[in-house]
Design a protein around this motif. Structure first.
Motif, PDB file in Angstrom:
ATOM      1  N   LEU A 326       0.850  -1.188   0.000  1.00 55.38           N
ATOM      2  CA  LEU A 326       0.000   0.000   0.000  1.00 55.38           C
ATOM      3  C   LEU A 326       0.887   1.239   0.000  1.00 55.38           C
ATOM      4  N   GLN A 327       0.348   2.301  -0.588  1.00 53.26           N
ATOM      5  CA  GLN A 327       1.102   3.550  -0.696  1.00 53.26           C
ATOM      6  C   GLN A 327       0.135   4.727  -0.649  1.00 53.26           C
ATOM      7  N   TYR A 328       0.524   5.765   0.119  1.00 55.72           N
ATOM      8  CA  TYR A 328      -0.269   6.992   0.225  1.00 55.72           C
ATOM      9  C   TYR A 328       0.639   8.175  -0.027  1.00 55.72           C
ATOM     10  N   SER A 329       0.190   9.092  -0.855  1.00 53.70           N
ATOM     11  CA  SER A 329       0.960  10.299  -1.137  1.00 53.70           C
ATOM     12  C   SER A 329       0.040  11.499  -1.095  1.00 53.70           C
ATOM     13  N   THR A 330       0.597  12.626  -0.692  1.00 55.56           N
ATOM     14  CA  THR A 330      -0.189  13.851  -0.624  1.00 55.56           C
ATOM     15  C   THR A 330       0.734  15.061  -0.598  1.00 55.56           C
ATOM     16  N   ARG A 331       0.188  16.200  -0.958  1.00 55.39           N
ATOM     17  CA  ARG A 331       0.905  17.461  -0.801  1.00 55.39           C
ATOM     18  C   ARG A 331       0.382  18.123   0.463  1.00 55.39           C
ATOM     19  N   LEU A 332       1.282  18.301   1.422  1.00 55.81           N
ATOM     20  CA  LEU A 332       0.884  18.856   2.707  1.00 55.81           C
ATOM     21  C   LEU A 332       0.587  20.347   2.613  1.00 55.81           C
ATOM     22  N   ASP A 333       1.408  21.055   1.843  1.00 52.77           N
ATOM     23  CA  ASP A 333       1.185  22.465   1.525  1.00 52.77           C
ATOM     24  C   ASP A 333       2.057  22.779   0.320  1.00 52.77           C
ATOM     25  N   PRO A 334       2.070  23.998  -0.194  1.00 51.78           N
ATOM     26  CA  PRO A 334       2.844  24.274  -1.408  1.00 51.78           C
ATOM     27  C   PRO A 334       4.325  23.914  -1.310  1.00 51.78           C
ATOM     28  N   ALA A 335       4.888  23.861  -0.112  1.00 52.96           N
ATOM     29  CA  ALA A 335       6.322  23.601   0.030  1.00 52.96           C
ATOM     30  C   ALA A 335       6.643  22.168   0.408  1.00 52.96           C
ATOM     31  N   TRP A 336       5.658  21.381   0.823  1.00 56.52           N
ATOM     32  CA  TRP A 336       5.926  20.038   1.352  1.00 56.52           C
ATOM     33  C   TRP A 336       5.086  18.990   0.623  1.00 56.52           C
ATOM     34  N   GLN A 337       5.755  17.898   0.241  1.00 56.73           N
ATOM     35  CA  GLN A 337       5.075  16.754  -0.358  1.00 56.73           C
ATOM     36  C   GLN A 337       5.545  15.492   0.340  1.00 56.73           C
ATOM     37  N   MET A 338       4.626  14.550   0.587  1.00 61.60           N
ATOM     38  CA  MET A 338       4.939  13.366   1.376  1.00 61.60           C
ATOM     39  C   MET A 338       4.454  12.111   0.666  1.00 61.60           C
ATOM     40  N   MET A 339       5.198  11.028   0.837  1.00 60.28           N
ATOM     41  CA  MET A 339       4.781   9.709   0.386  1.00 60.28           C
ATOM     42  C   MET A 339       5.183   8.710   1.457  1.00 60.28           C
ATOM     43  N   ILE A 340       4.295   7.757   1.767  1.00 60.89           N
ATOM     44  CA  ILE A 340       4.579   6.730   2.756  1.00 60.89           C
ATOM     45  C   ILE A 340       3.895   5.447   2.319  1.00 60.89           C
ATOM     46  N   GLY A 341       4.497   4.312   2.641  1.00 62.92           N
ATOM     47  CA  GLY A 341       3.906   3.044   2.236  1.00 62.92           C
ATOM     48  C   GLY A 341       4.481   1.885   3.029  1.00 62.92           C
TER      49      GLY A 341
END
Length: 684
Positions: A326-341
């Motif tokens: 499984l994998q989840y990704s999102t943009r937290l705000d304009p300066a931060w992007q995250m991916m975790i799995g």
């Protein structure tokens, strides 16, 4: 761009056009997220559909000749082998190979069975190749690179396509592709092919000794489908198989008679994606693959002693892999992007020959992975990522990476990155116990796992430059790297002590006058060799020393609409072995220079010509291989499109290795065969 279609599992039908056909290329494999090569934390080569077609290659492994620093060889006693920057052997397992994000390396040896992969070049949209360690994204075994074969999305085509290639010496390659209508509730594609070729003849040497030969016939079937369950949910399915027969052996040989070996591979791949927004999604995927090898002849092993004796060996092989991720990704705000799995995997192998048991061996693996990208200012992106995993054969491993991408302009950037990657021991390296019996007694020993191996480790640093100069039609990719390897896993000959019928063990002479290294474990119970008064040899796996690899590589991709395209790649490699390295040939396992050039020229009246040039300096393939001299290969293809302007119809003539046969994998034994064939593609 819709990130749901950019997850590594499978590109969604909705986003396929965006991901694969934008003017600015998008890569999926460097960090498990869709991004421009300018922003990627690793060097990525894209072999796109135009390059695949123009190259004339009908086998997937050959396409990697277009990647800077990649080394490709065929040999007649097994599947072709691919290495990156050296260290290659017959079963090289230091490059992770995936098809649409699912791992296809063999659980047995860690290699990819390239020719038998259940996918055809005609079904491939593009291949993304990470040209260096990428354990931060994929964990152990993404050790020297990652090859991700991305197939054509069902939504991008419809109708029926027939493909036929016919050439000299019994070569043929016939395929069909049928796709659903674009307005259907389910986008689907069914494809199948049968192909055959003679890859190696058996030329007699000056002393009259014959060498191995090979011919194969392979069938491949694939089905791919995707559907929108809701505006935010997509379900994707892939399944297929590869089934064939190899005719292998050496004419006149008792130990290696000519016989047929059957091979079958099956896979099932399911993926569900939920989209939460333009840059936020969750993907759950499961896949299962299995491979089965059934030799039509019985293997023969020399048992040794004063007189040569032969023993029949069961060499059937079965492997499986089950993987849930499984994998989840999102943009937290304009300066931060995250991916975790996270993911769990189980692999199994059954081989009485290699493991001295009729039972099945299992290995289990669990991992968590993630990355965080921070853009504190417009011209800087910082990516920190890593994978933590627990493996039955390697224990706990953590593979981190830190990368800085500095934008020089909107079209170019510098990349500075470094990290650590691992290669875990395979099932074979961890549990091998190859024994040869007669009347219930073990008479000889082959490969044995006599100790617990540590995973190989590489620490790396690289500096890269990427420029996508759209106004000039020019893409540049330059990389210099330094890689420090430790705990290299190698195989060595060792000697077992003399054992009498009453069980008395006579150790080897501690002074070792003949240079015989004792095996690190006593022979198994029931060992009673023919020569009970003399030590007998076998082989064992061990961690061997450290070495350093330095290199530089670049690729230039220039195109002009109506004129054509030029893709030039070059790599320079140097390996410096340190103390404790068992095999000094590691230093010459990489050629000092590797060159590839693909020239595509548009001609009047819908004609097109292409030339492929591939050059390697002198090098040595390890273990079953040997020295190959400097060599050049030239391929030619001339084609003409016909029918409606947007049709896929084409007639072509392709000549591979126009200079004739050339040394491959082992200069003294193998000569790769040239090929001339005609092809016809018709679409409705």
């Amino acid at each position: 761009m819709h990130t749901a279609g950019a997850t590594l599992a499978l590109p969604s039908a909705a986003a396929a056009g965006d991901v694969f056909f934008d003017d600015i290329p998008i890569v999926l494999t460097a960090s498990r997220l869709a991004q421009s090569p300018i922003d990627a934390p690793a060097a990525v080569t894209i072999i796109d559909r135009e390059m695949i077609a123009a190259s004339g290659f009908t086998e997937i492994h050959d396409l990697l000749r277009l990647v800077p620093g990649f080394l490709v060889a065929q040999w007649p006693e097994g599947s072709p082998t691919v290495a990156n920057h050296g260290l290659g052997d017959a079963y090289n397992g230091r490059v992770k190979v995936m098809i649409d994000g699912r791992t296809v390396n063999s659980p047995m040896r860690g290699n990819a069975n390239w020719r038998e992969l259940p996918v055809r070049t005609d079904d491939i949209e593009r291949i993304e190749v990470v040209r260096g360690p990428n354990g931060a994204a994929y964990g152990a075994n993404a050790f020297q690179g990652v090859v991700n074969i991305i197939t054509r999305a069902p939504a991008t085509e419809d109708g029926l396509t027939l493909i036929s290639r016919i050439g000299q010496d019994g070569f043929y390659d016939h395929g069909v592709r049928l796709s659903g209508q674009p307005d259907g509730a389910v986008d689907w594609r069914l494809s199948g092919s049968r192909r055959a070729a003679r890859t190696f003849r058996s030329p007699a040497e000056n002393d009259g000794m014959a060498n191995p030969q090979e011919r194969f016939v392979l069938d491949t079937v694939n089905f791919s489908a995707s559907t929108q369950l809701s505006p935010n949910d997509e379900l994707r399915l892939q399944l297929g198989m590869s089934d064939g027969v190899h005719e292998r052996g050496t004419p006149g040989s008792v130990a290696d008679p000519i016989g047929e070996e059957s091979f079958r591979a099956n896979y099932l791949h399911l993926a569900w994606t939920r989209s939460f927004g333009a840059e936020s999604d969750f993907t759950l995927q499961y896949y299962r693959q299995s491979e089965h090898v059934r030799p039509g002849k019985l293997a023969v092993a020399e048992l040794g002693g004063r007189r040569t004796r032969l023993a029949v060996v069961d060499v059937d092989l079965d492997t499986t892999r089950d993987d849930l991720e499984l994998q989840y990704s999102t943009r937290l705000d304009p300066a931060w992007q995250m991916m975790i799995g996270a993911g769990v995997r189980q692999e199994s192998v059954r081989s009485r020959d290699y493991f001295n048991t009729r039972g099945t061996l299992y290995a289990r693996h669990a991992q968590v992975f993630g990355s965080l990208t921070w853009q504190p200012v417009e011209w800087l992106k910082i990516n920190a990522g890593g994978t933590f995993e627990k493996h039955d054969y390697s224990g706990d491993l953590f593979s981190p990476r830190l990368a800085f991408n500095i934008a020089l302009s909107q079209q170019s950037s510098l990349r500075l990155s470094g990290g650590v990657a691992y290669r875990a021991p395979t099932l074979l390296q961890s549990d091998a116990e190859q024994v040869y019996r007669e009347d219930g007694a073990i008479k000889a020993l082959g490969l044995r796992a006599t100790q617990r191996l540590q995973p190989e480790r590489v620490r790396y640093a690289e500096l890269g430059y990427v420029a996508l100069l759209a106004d000039l039609g020019l893409n540049l990719d330059v990389r210099v790297f330094h890689e420090s390897y430790e705990r290299y896993i190698d195989e060595r000959t060792c000697w077992n002590p003399a054992i009498a019928a009453d069980g008395t063990v006579t150790p080897l002479d501690p002074n070792n006058p003949l240079g015989r290294l004792p095996c690190r474990a006593l022979p198994p119970s029931g060992y009673l060799p023919y020569e009970q008064t003399r030590p007998q040899r076998s082989s064992e796996m061990l961690n061997s020393g450290a070495f350093v690899m330095d290199g530089a590589e670049f690729s230039v991709d220039w195109r002009r609409p109506g004129w054509g395209r030029v893709v030039l790649s070059q790599a320079f490699i140097e390996i410096d072995a340190g103390k404790g390295v068992l095999d000094e040939d590691i230093e010459v396992s990489a050629p000092q220079a590797v060159t590839s050039l693909l020239l595509i020229k548009e001609l009047p009246d819908r004609w097109r010509a292409s030339i492929g040039y591939y050059h390697n300096e002198k090098m040595k393939w390890l273990n079953q291989g040997d020295v190959v001299p400097p060599r050049d290969r030239v391929d030619l293809k001339v084609s003409r499109s016909f029918g409606p302007a947007r049709s896929d119809n084409e007639f072509a003539i392709t000549a591979q290795s126009v200079g004739g046969r050339y040394p491959e994998f082992h200069e003294g034994k193998y000569r790769a065969e040239p090929q001339l064939f005609a092809s016809l593609r018709l679409s409705w």
